[in-house]
Every structure is written in C-alpha cells, then in structure tokens.
Scaffold this motif. Structure first.
Motif, mmCIF file in Angstrom:
data_model
loop_
_atom_site.group_PDB
_atom_site.id
_atom_site.type_symbol
_atom_site.label_atom_id
_atom_site.label_comp_id
_atom_site.label_asym_id
_atom_site.label_seq_id
_atom_site.Cartn_x
_atom_site.Cartn_y
_atom_site.Cartn_z
ATOM 1 N N ARG A 148 11.040 51.357 8.549
ATOM 2 C CA ARG A 148 12.345 51.492 9.213
ATOM 3 C C ARG A 148 13.010 52.826 8.886
ATOM 4 O O ARG A 148 13.612 53.463 9.746
ATOM 5 N N CYS A 149 12.902 53.255 7.609
ATOM 6 C CA CYS A 149 13.566 54.508 7.214
ATOM 7 C C CYS A 149 12.996 55.695 7.958
ATOM 8 O O CYS A 149 13.677 56.696 8.170
ATOM 9 N N ILE A 180 12.517 62.088 8.886
ATOM 10 C CA ILE A 180 11.893 62.312 7.573
ATOM 11 C C ILE A 180 11.005 61.109 7.250
ATOM 12 O O ILE A 180 11.420 59.964 7.390
ATOM 13 N N ASP A 181 9.772 61.392 6.852
ATOM 14 C CA ASP A 181 8.754 60.358 6.680
ATOM 15 C C ASP A 181 8.475 60.174 5.189
ATOM 16 O O ASP A 181 7.913 61.056 4.537
ATOM 17 N N ILE A 182 8.870 59.028 4.655
ATOM 18 C CA ILE A 182 8.724 58.785 3.214
ATOM 19 C C ILE A 182 7.255 58.863 2.796
ATOM 20 O O ILE A 182 6.951 59.239 1.660
ATOM 21 N N ARG A 183 6.331 58.576 3.727
ATOM 22 C CA ARG A 183 4.902 58.666 3.387
ATOM 23 C C ARG A 183 4.535 60.115 3.054
ATOM 24 O O ARG A 183 3.835 60.388 2.091
ATOM 25 N N GLN A 184 5.058 61.021 3.881
ATOM 26 C CA GLN A 184 4.753 62.436 3.656
ATOM 27 C C GLN A 184 5.477 62.971 2.428
ATOM 28 O O GLN A 184 4.929 63.770 1.664
ATOM 29 N N GLU A 185 6.723 62.550 2.241
ATOM 30 C CA GLU A 185 7.486 63.044 1.083
ATOM 31 C C GLU A 185 6.884 62.537 -0.218
ATOM 32 O O GLU A 185 6.870 63.241 -1.228
ATOM 33 N N CYS A 200 17.218 66.750 5.365
ATOM 34 C CA CYS A 200 17.963 65.503 5.161
ATOM 35 C C CYS A 200 19.432 65.688 5.529
ATOM 36 O O CYS A 200 20.093 66.614 5.065
ATOM 37 N N LEU A 201 19.959 64.773 6.351
ATOM 38 C CA LEU A 201 21.365 64.828 6.769
ATOM 39 C C LEU A 201 22.279 64.169 5.746
ATOM 40 O O LEU A 201 23.501 64.258 5.866
ATOM 41 N N ALA A 202 21.704 63.468 4.780
ATOM 42 C CA ALA A 202 22.473 62.679 3.815
ATOM 43 C C ALA A 202 23.401 61.696 4.525
ATOM 44 O O ALA A 202 24.462 61.352 4.035
ATOM 45 N N CYS A 203 22.970 61.238 5.703
ATOM 46 C CA CYS A 203 23.800 60.336 6.506
ATOM 47 C C CYS A 203 23.714 58.902 6.022
ATOM 48 O O CYS A 203 24.594 58.086 6.298
ATOM 49 N N GLY A 204 22.615 58.570 5.328
ATOM 50 C CA GLY A 204 22.485 57.219 4.770
ATOM 51 C C GLY A 204 21.798 56.218 5.674
ATOM 52 O O GLY A 204 21.667 55.054 5.316
ATOM 53 N N ASN A 205 21.352 56.653 6.857
ATOM 54 C CA ASN A 205 20.706 55.709 7.773
ATOM 55 C C ASN A 205 19.509 55.005 7.146
ATOM 56 O O ASN A 205 19.304 53.804 7.354
ATOM 57 N N CYS A 206 18.706 55.750 6.372
ATOM 58 C CA CYS A 206 17.506 55.163 5.768
ATOM 59 C C CYS A 206 17.866 53.994 4.863
ATOM 60 O O CYS A 206 17.203 52.954 4.870
ATOM 61 N N THR A 207 18.933 54.172 4.091
ATOM 62 C CA THR A 207 19.315 53.114 3.148
ATOM 63 C C THR A 207 19.930 51.920 3.862
ATOM 64 O O THR A 207 19.806 50.793 3.413
ATOM 65 N N MET A 208 20.583 52.192 4.994
ATOM 66 C CA MET A 208 21.191 51.094 5.742
ATOM 67 C C MET A 208 20.131 50.204 6.392
ATOM 68 O O MET A 208 20.253 48.990 6.398
ATOM 69 N N VAL A 209 19.077 50.837 6.939
ATOM 70 C CA VAL A 209 18.040 50.035 7.608
ATOM 71 C C VAL A 209 16.999 49.516 6.623
ATOM 72 O O VAL A 209 16.249 48.596 6.960
#
Lengths: 366, 253
Positions: A339-340, A348-353, A255-264
């Motif tokens: 989207r995330c 990073i795939d939330i399904r896998q996590e 995780c880059l902690a960049c925040g892209n997942c939360t933005m999209v």
C-alpha cells in the motif's frame, strides 16, 4: 508452503456470497468488504452482494492506481485498496473519554466495537497486519468474524511472499475463499474455525470434486511464484540497525513527508491526542487521531523537532518498520501489502529503498 | 471579570470574520464566556483596550496599517493571526513579485489618491504573533476549538502536518494517485478537514505550506498527473503566495 487442507472444504457458486453476507448480518454483524468508493476498490461497509465490485479490478504501480475491467468477472479481482482493516481495528478518530464537570466528572470510555464486525475479503497480508497491529498496541484479538480471500493474481506492488504473509491463508480467519474461474467460476471455500464451519454449513454447497480444489491450490501457488523480488527481511533488518545516518539524501529529495505511507500502512499505529472543551468549560472530550512520524511536529521533544530533515524521518520510519520492530514486537512491521508504494504520490518503493540500504552497508543474507 | 476578545481587520475580504459568525451554535456560548470589545463585521461597538485576546484578520498593505498593528499589539495580551491574509499576506501578496503602481493604474482612475505599500505582508512580519490560525478562510471548528482552548487554559492544537493526513483519516481516495489529478495536499497544512479531495478535487493550498514542504518533488507527481511545472507554480501563487516556502518554490519551478 504447506497448508493443511480443511475437512470442511465446500465448492460454492459465486452467488453464495450473497447468502454469506446475509448470514453474517443475521448474526448481528456489520459487513466490511471490498467495494467501489471514490474511484478505488477499498474496504468499506456493504449492504449486499450488489455492493461488491464484480468484474472490476485495479492496476497498481508505484504512485499509480487505475480501475480496469476484469474480463473474468471475478468478485475479488482486486487485491488490496487504500483502506485496510486498521480503519476499524484502530480507527482514525476515537473519543478516548469525555466527561462533565458538574456533579462529578463522568468519564465515558468507548467500547471496542470491532467485535460486531465481519470482514469479507481480507488477504493474507491483511491478516498478518491485524496480528502485528494488535501486538504493537497491546490489544487482544477482537471477535470480528473474518472471511479471507486467497490471492491468485497479485499486483506488481505485492510482496507478501518475501514477508511470509501470503498469498495463501492458513490462520487468522474463520473462512477462507479461493475464487477460481477455471474449470468453472466458483468459490473453493474452507473453514478454519468451528464458527466458520457452522457458517459454511448454512450456505450449502457441494464437496469438492477434486478439480476445483486442485485448481485453487495451483493458482495460489502460481501467484506466489509470480511475486518476484520484494524485501529480504533479514538483510534489511541487519542493514537498518547500522549506526550510519548517511545515504538518505536520495530518498529525502523525493519524499514529500506527507505521511500517506503511514496512513495506508495496515500496521502503522502512531497517534496524537487532542482535547476539546465547551466554551462554558463544563464538558471535555479527549480524542485520539491517527498521526504520522513523517510530520515535523510529531518529532518534537521539549519543543524542538529531533528529526528535522526529511531523510531522518524516512530513515526512522523504515528502520522501525523493518528492523527495530523485531526487537520491540517480535516480528517485522511490514507485511508486504504494497500500500505504501501505491499510495505514495511520488511512488517511493520501500522494496527499492530497503535494497539500497542493504547495498550501502554491504549486509547480505546468508 | 470575563476575558475580553477583540477582532481587528486589515487588508482582507472579511471572510474570516464571517467564519467567526458562522460558528452559529457556539457563538452564544462564546459570547457568554468572553466580552467582545471590538468586532467590525458584527457590531459597531468599539471598546478601548487593553484586550485579553486579539484576533487579527488581513495583511499589512498601507503605511497606516503598519503603524496600527503596532498599537494593537501593545493592547493585546495574546495576539492571534487568523487566515491566509494575516498569516502570509493573502492573495494581494501577488503584488510582492510585481509592480503595485502598475496594478493600481489599471484599477483606479486616480491612483494618486492611494497611499499603499509596495508589498502585502503577514502580521508576523511587523509584530510578534503568539498563535496563528491558517486558511482561506479559517476553519470554523478550528477557531472555536482555539478559543475554547484559551478559555480552558490548555494548549491549542494547530496541526503542522499535511492535508494528506486529514484526507486519509477521512477515508478519501488520493486524487493524485487515482485517478491522477493535480493536488497541493502533500505540501499544504492541514486544518480544513481535506474538503476538496473528499469531493474529487485536488487541494488548492488554502492553508498554506505544511512544515518544510518538498515542492520540488511534488512537481514530479504533477507532471505524472499531466500538469506542467508552470501549472504548479501558478497553483502556488494563490491565497498564500506570500508564504516564503510557496513564493520561493514557485520561483524555482
């Protein structure tokens, strides 16, 4: 999946979308629809039929997005792009109030402008996200006109079926379109609201002959079957409320902690507030900006970050989204749009996590 | 009495001072609100301290400057570093991992006249700094907002999050994901408004590292975009090479 058939079903030729856009504009609405922008098909303001990405679609994978031609020449060939309706429902930057000091402070609270919008091309996941987001921020549903499109070719990152939000649409829209290319390239269209029926009546079109409507149902059903995997919402919700903080090192390393997942994400709603003043100190403006639980500064309480490690921030995001959201807002915070997954630079795939979290604590759905 | 503002120059290109002058519309209002006591790029006027606010541009590269910054610190109630040189040592911190004598010999016919330190270092390596504004150069909007915050007595807002946040707010498509172009945005501090991705270019990292960046993971994304780990190391060795997070990450790649 049982979806009530509408009495107002009409079969429209593809070009009728131009008349639909024009009709919405005649009603004073700004039309938001999928369009090609910066190398992606994404929601934005459009002027006419010509702005739709006809014959273009996108291949999506974790951390990868690529435009490709759609040999079938569909209008709505691509599923969801980086922008969701959140951009207008809860905009990235909003002046909350502004005022002038001399002559008494006058605060100007901006109107919610979304009611003058019409969305064309929102998907089942998008509609679910609008409900989830409104509930999370305590907003009433807006008066935006919504023309939804049912998905017939889900992307590899789509998992709406497992979250119960698509690909068929039965609520949350005024008009629902299913675009089929066999037996003919037409739009099978039905209204879910009286104003949707009024709009459809202005567009003409023929009642379905049977074959088109059957093809539409069949393709949406096939799309649902094609979406394997996804997230087991119950198991994920249960697993993510286990008190153990172990097991997050693997995702933290990526995780880059960049925040892209939360933005999209169409439901992530966190914001920060900044103030601006003029040099003479007479005018002040307070602005609300999209923020992200992935940034270190966001986790600061009494001046120190409470979630210093990236793993703790990922855990916070995912356990809120998939577990604590139920307690807080009565639903999952995830609608399965994917989207995330697509817009995470490292895929990073939330399904896998989520599956990994379930695996770790040994919680499985009954 | 109006607060006094002093601008000081160390080893730098003057670009951050020019950014202050770029504030154009706001410049007269700021000049009316503060007494500008020192500002070498704009005026020959030089008033003695103490000063309410000192803005420091540039890095420390000479023994003389290492002493001068201490004197300036003593004279400033609030000391603010502006730009990549002042906050991380600037592009000239490339010497920190090389031999400065070798560089000098290649540039100057008589390098013996030079009296320079072996390293280019951030102002905060020498004195206590109250606030830092990042960027190469600093953002005009952020600078004006910072000064107005101090004047109003409110807490200045300087983001620590990544460029991605500003990029997404702006509505740009991620250049790293589509079409797959090397970009430093995920490990770079916001503040520029995500200009480069908005014009279809990857981020160059002008604002230095975001808080605790995960550069090792970004290397994987760069490789997926067709770049090498050495490309990433080279990209990190730029305007903010002196920032420990970037310097160490580049070394580890």
């Amino acid at each position: 999946m049982v979806i009530p058939r509408s009495l107002s079903t009409r079969v429209l030729e593809v070009e009728a979308i131009g008349r639909l856009i024009a009709a919405l504009q005649e009603d004073g609405r700004t039309v938001i629809a999928p369009t090609l922008r910066d190398g992606a098909i994404t929601l934005d303001v459009i002027d006419s039929f010509a702005d739709l990405p006809v014959g273009l679609t996108a291949e999506m994978a974790p951390g990868r997005y690529q435009l490709v031609p759609d040999p079938e020449g569909r209008l709505f060939g691509a599923t969801v792009g980086p922008a969701s309706a959140k951009r207008w429902q809860r905009p990235p930057e909003v002046v909350v109030w502004s005022g002038r000091k001399d002559g008494g402070m006058v605060a100007r609270v901006p109107d919610r402008s979304e009611s003058q919008l019409a969305y064309v091309g929102l998907r089942g996941c998008d509609l679910a996200a609008r409900r989830v987001l409104d509930r999370a921020v305590g907003a009433r549903p807006s008066d935006a006109f919504i023309v939804a499109v049912e998905c017939t070719r889900p992307g590899s990152t789509c998992f709406c079926v497992s979250m119960g939000t698509g690909p068929g649409v039965s609520e949350g829209a005024d008009v629902v379109i299913t675009e089929i290319v066999e037996p003919a390239h037409v739009l099978v269209t039905r209204a879910l609201t009286p104003r949707g029926a009024t709009l459809l009546a202005r567009l003409g079109g023929a009642p379905p002959k049977g074959a088109e409507e059957d093809a539409a149902w069949a393709q949406v059903a096939a799309a649902a079957r094609a979406m394997s995997g996804g997230i087991d919402p119950d198991a994920a919700a249960a697993a993510l409320r286990m008190p153990s903080a172990d097991g997050w090192d693997d995702v933290a390393a990526r995780c880059l902690a960049c925040g892209n997942c939360t933005m999209v994400c169409p439901t992530c709603f966190c914001t920060t507030t900044v103030d601006h003043t003029t040099p003479d100190g007479l005018e002040a403006t307070r602005v609300r900006l999209w923020d992200s639980c992935f940034s270190l500064g966001f986790t600061e309480l009494h001046g120190k970050p409470v979630r210093a490690s990236i793993g703790s921030r990922y855990r916070q995001w995912m356990s809120h989204k998939l577990s604590w959201w139920w307690d807080q807002f009565g639903s999952s915070g995830c609608v399965g749009c994917g989207r995330c997954i697509v817009w995470c630079p490292v895929g990073i795939d939330i399904r896998q996590e989520a599956a990994a979290a379930v695996e770790r604590v040994g919680v499985h759905a009954k | 009495m109006k607060p006094t503002l002093a601008v000081f120059k160390f080893a730098s290109c003057d670009g951050c001072q020019l950014s202050i002058l770029d504030a154009e519309d706001h410049l007269l209002a700021i000049a009316a609100a503060v007494d500008i006591a020192e500002f070498p790029e704009a005026t020959t006027r030089s008033e003695p301290g103490p000063y309410t606010v000192g803005l420091v541009e540039g890095s420390v590269t000479t023994p003389h400057d290492a002493l001068r910054i201490r004197e300036i610190r003593d004279q400033c109630q609030i000391l603010v570093t502006i730009g990549a040189c002042a906050t991380s040592g600037g592009i000239q911190a490339l010497r920190n991992a090389a031999d400065v004598a070798e560089f000098a010999a290649q540039v100057y016919p008589n390098p013996e006249y030079l009296d320079v330190l072996a390293t280019s270092t951030a102002i905060s390596d020498h004195v206590q700094v109250d606030y830092a504004l990042y960027g190469c150069p600093v953002s005009v909007d952020q600078l004006v907002d910072f000064i107005t915050a101090l004047l109003a007595g409110r807490r200045p807002s300087v983001p620590d999050y990544s460029v991605c946040i500003e990029c997404k707010r702006r509505g740009s498509t991620c250049v790293l994901v589509a079409p797959g172009m090397p970009c430093l945005g995920p490990v770079t501090r916001a503040g520029c408004g995500a200009i480069c991705p908005a014009f279809g270019r990857g981020c160059y990292g002008c604002f230095g590292p975001s808080s605790r960046p995960n550069v090792a993971s970004l290397a994987v994304a760069w490789e997926a975009a067709g770049a090498t780990r050495e490309d990433l190391a080279e990209a990190l060795r730029a305007f903010t090479v002196g920032a420990p997070e970037f310097m160490e990450a580049a070394r580890a790649l």
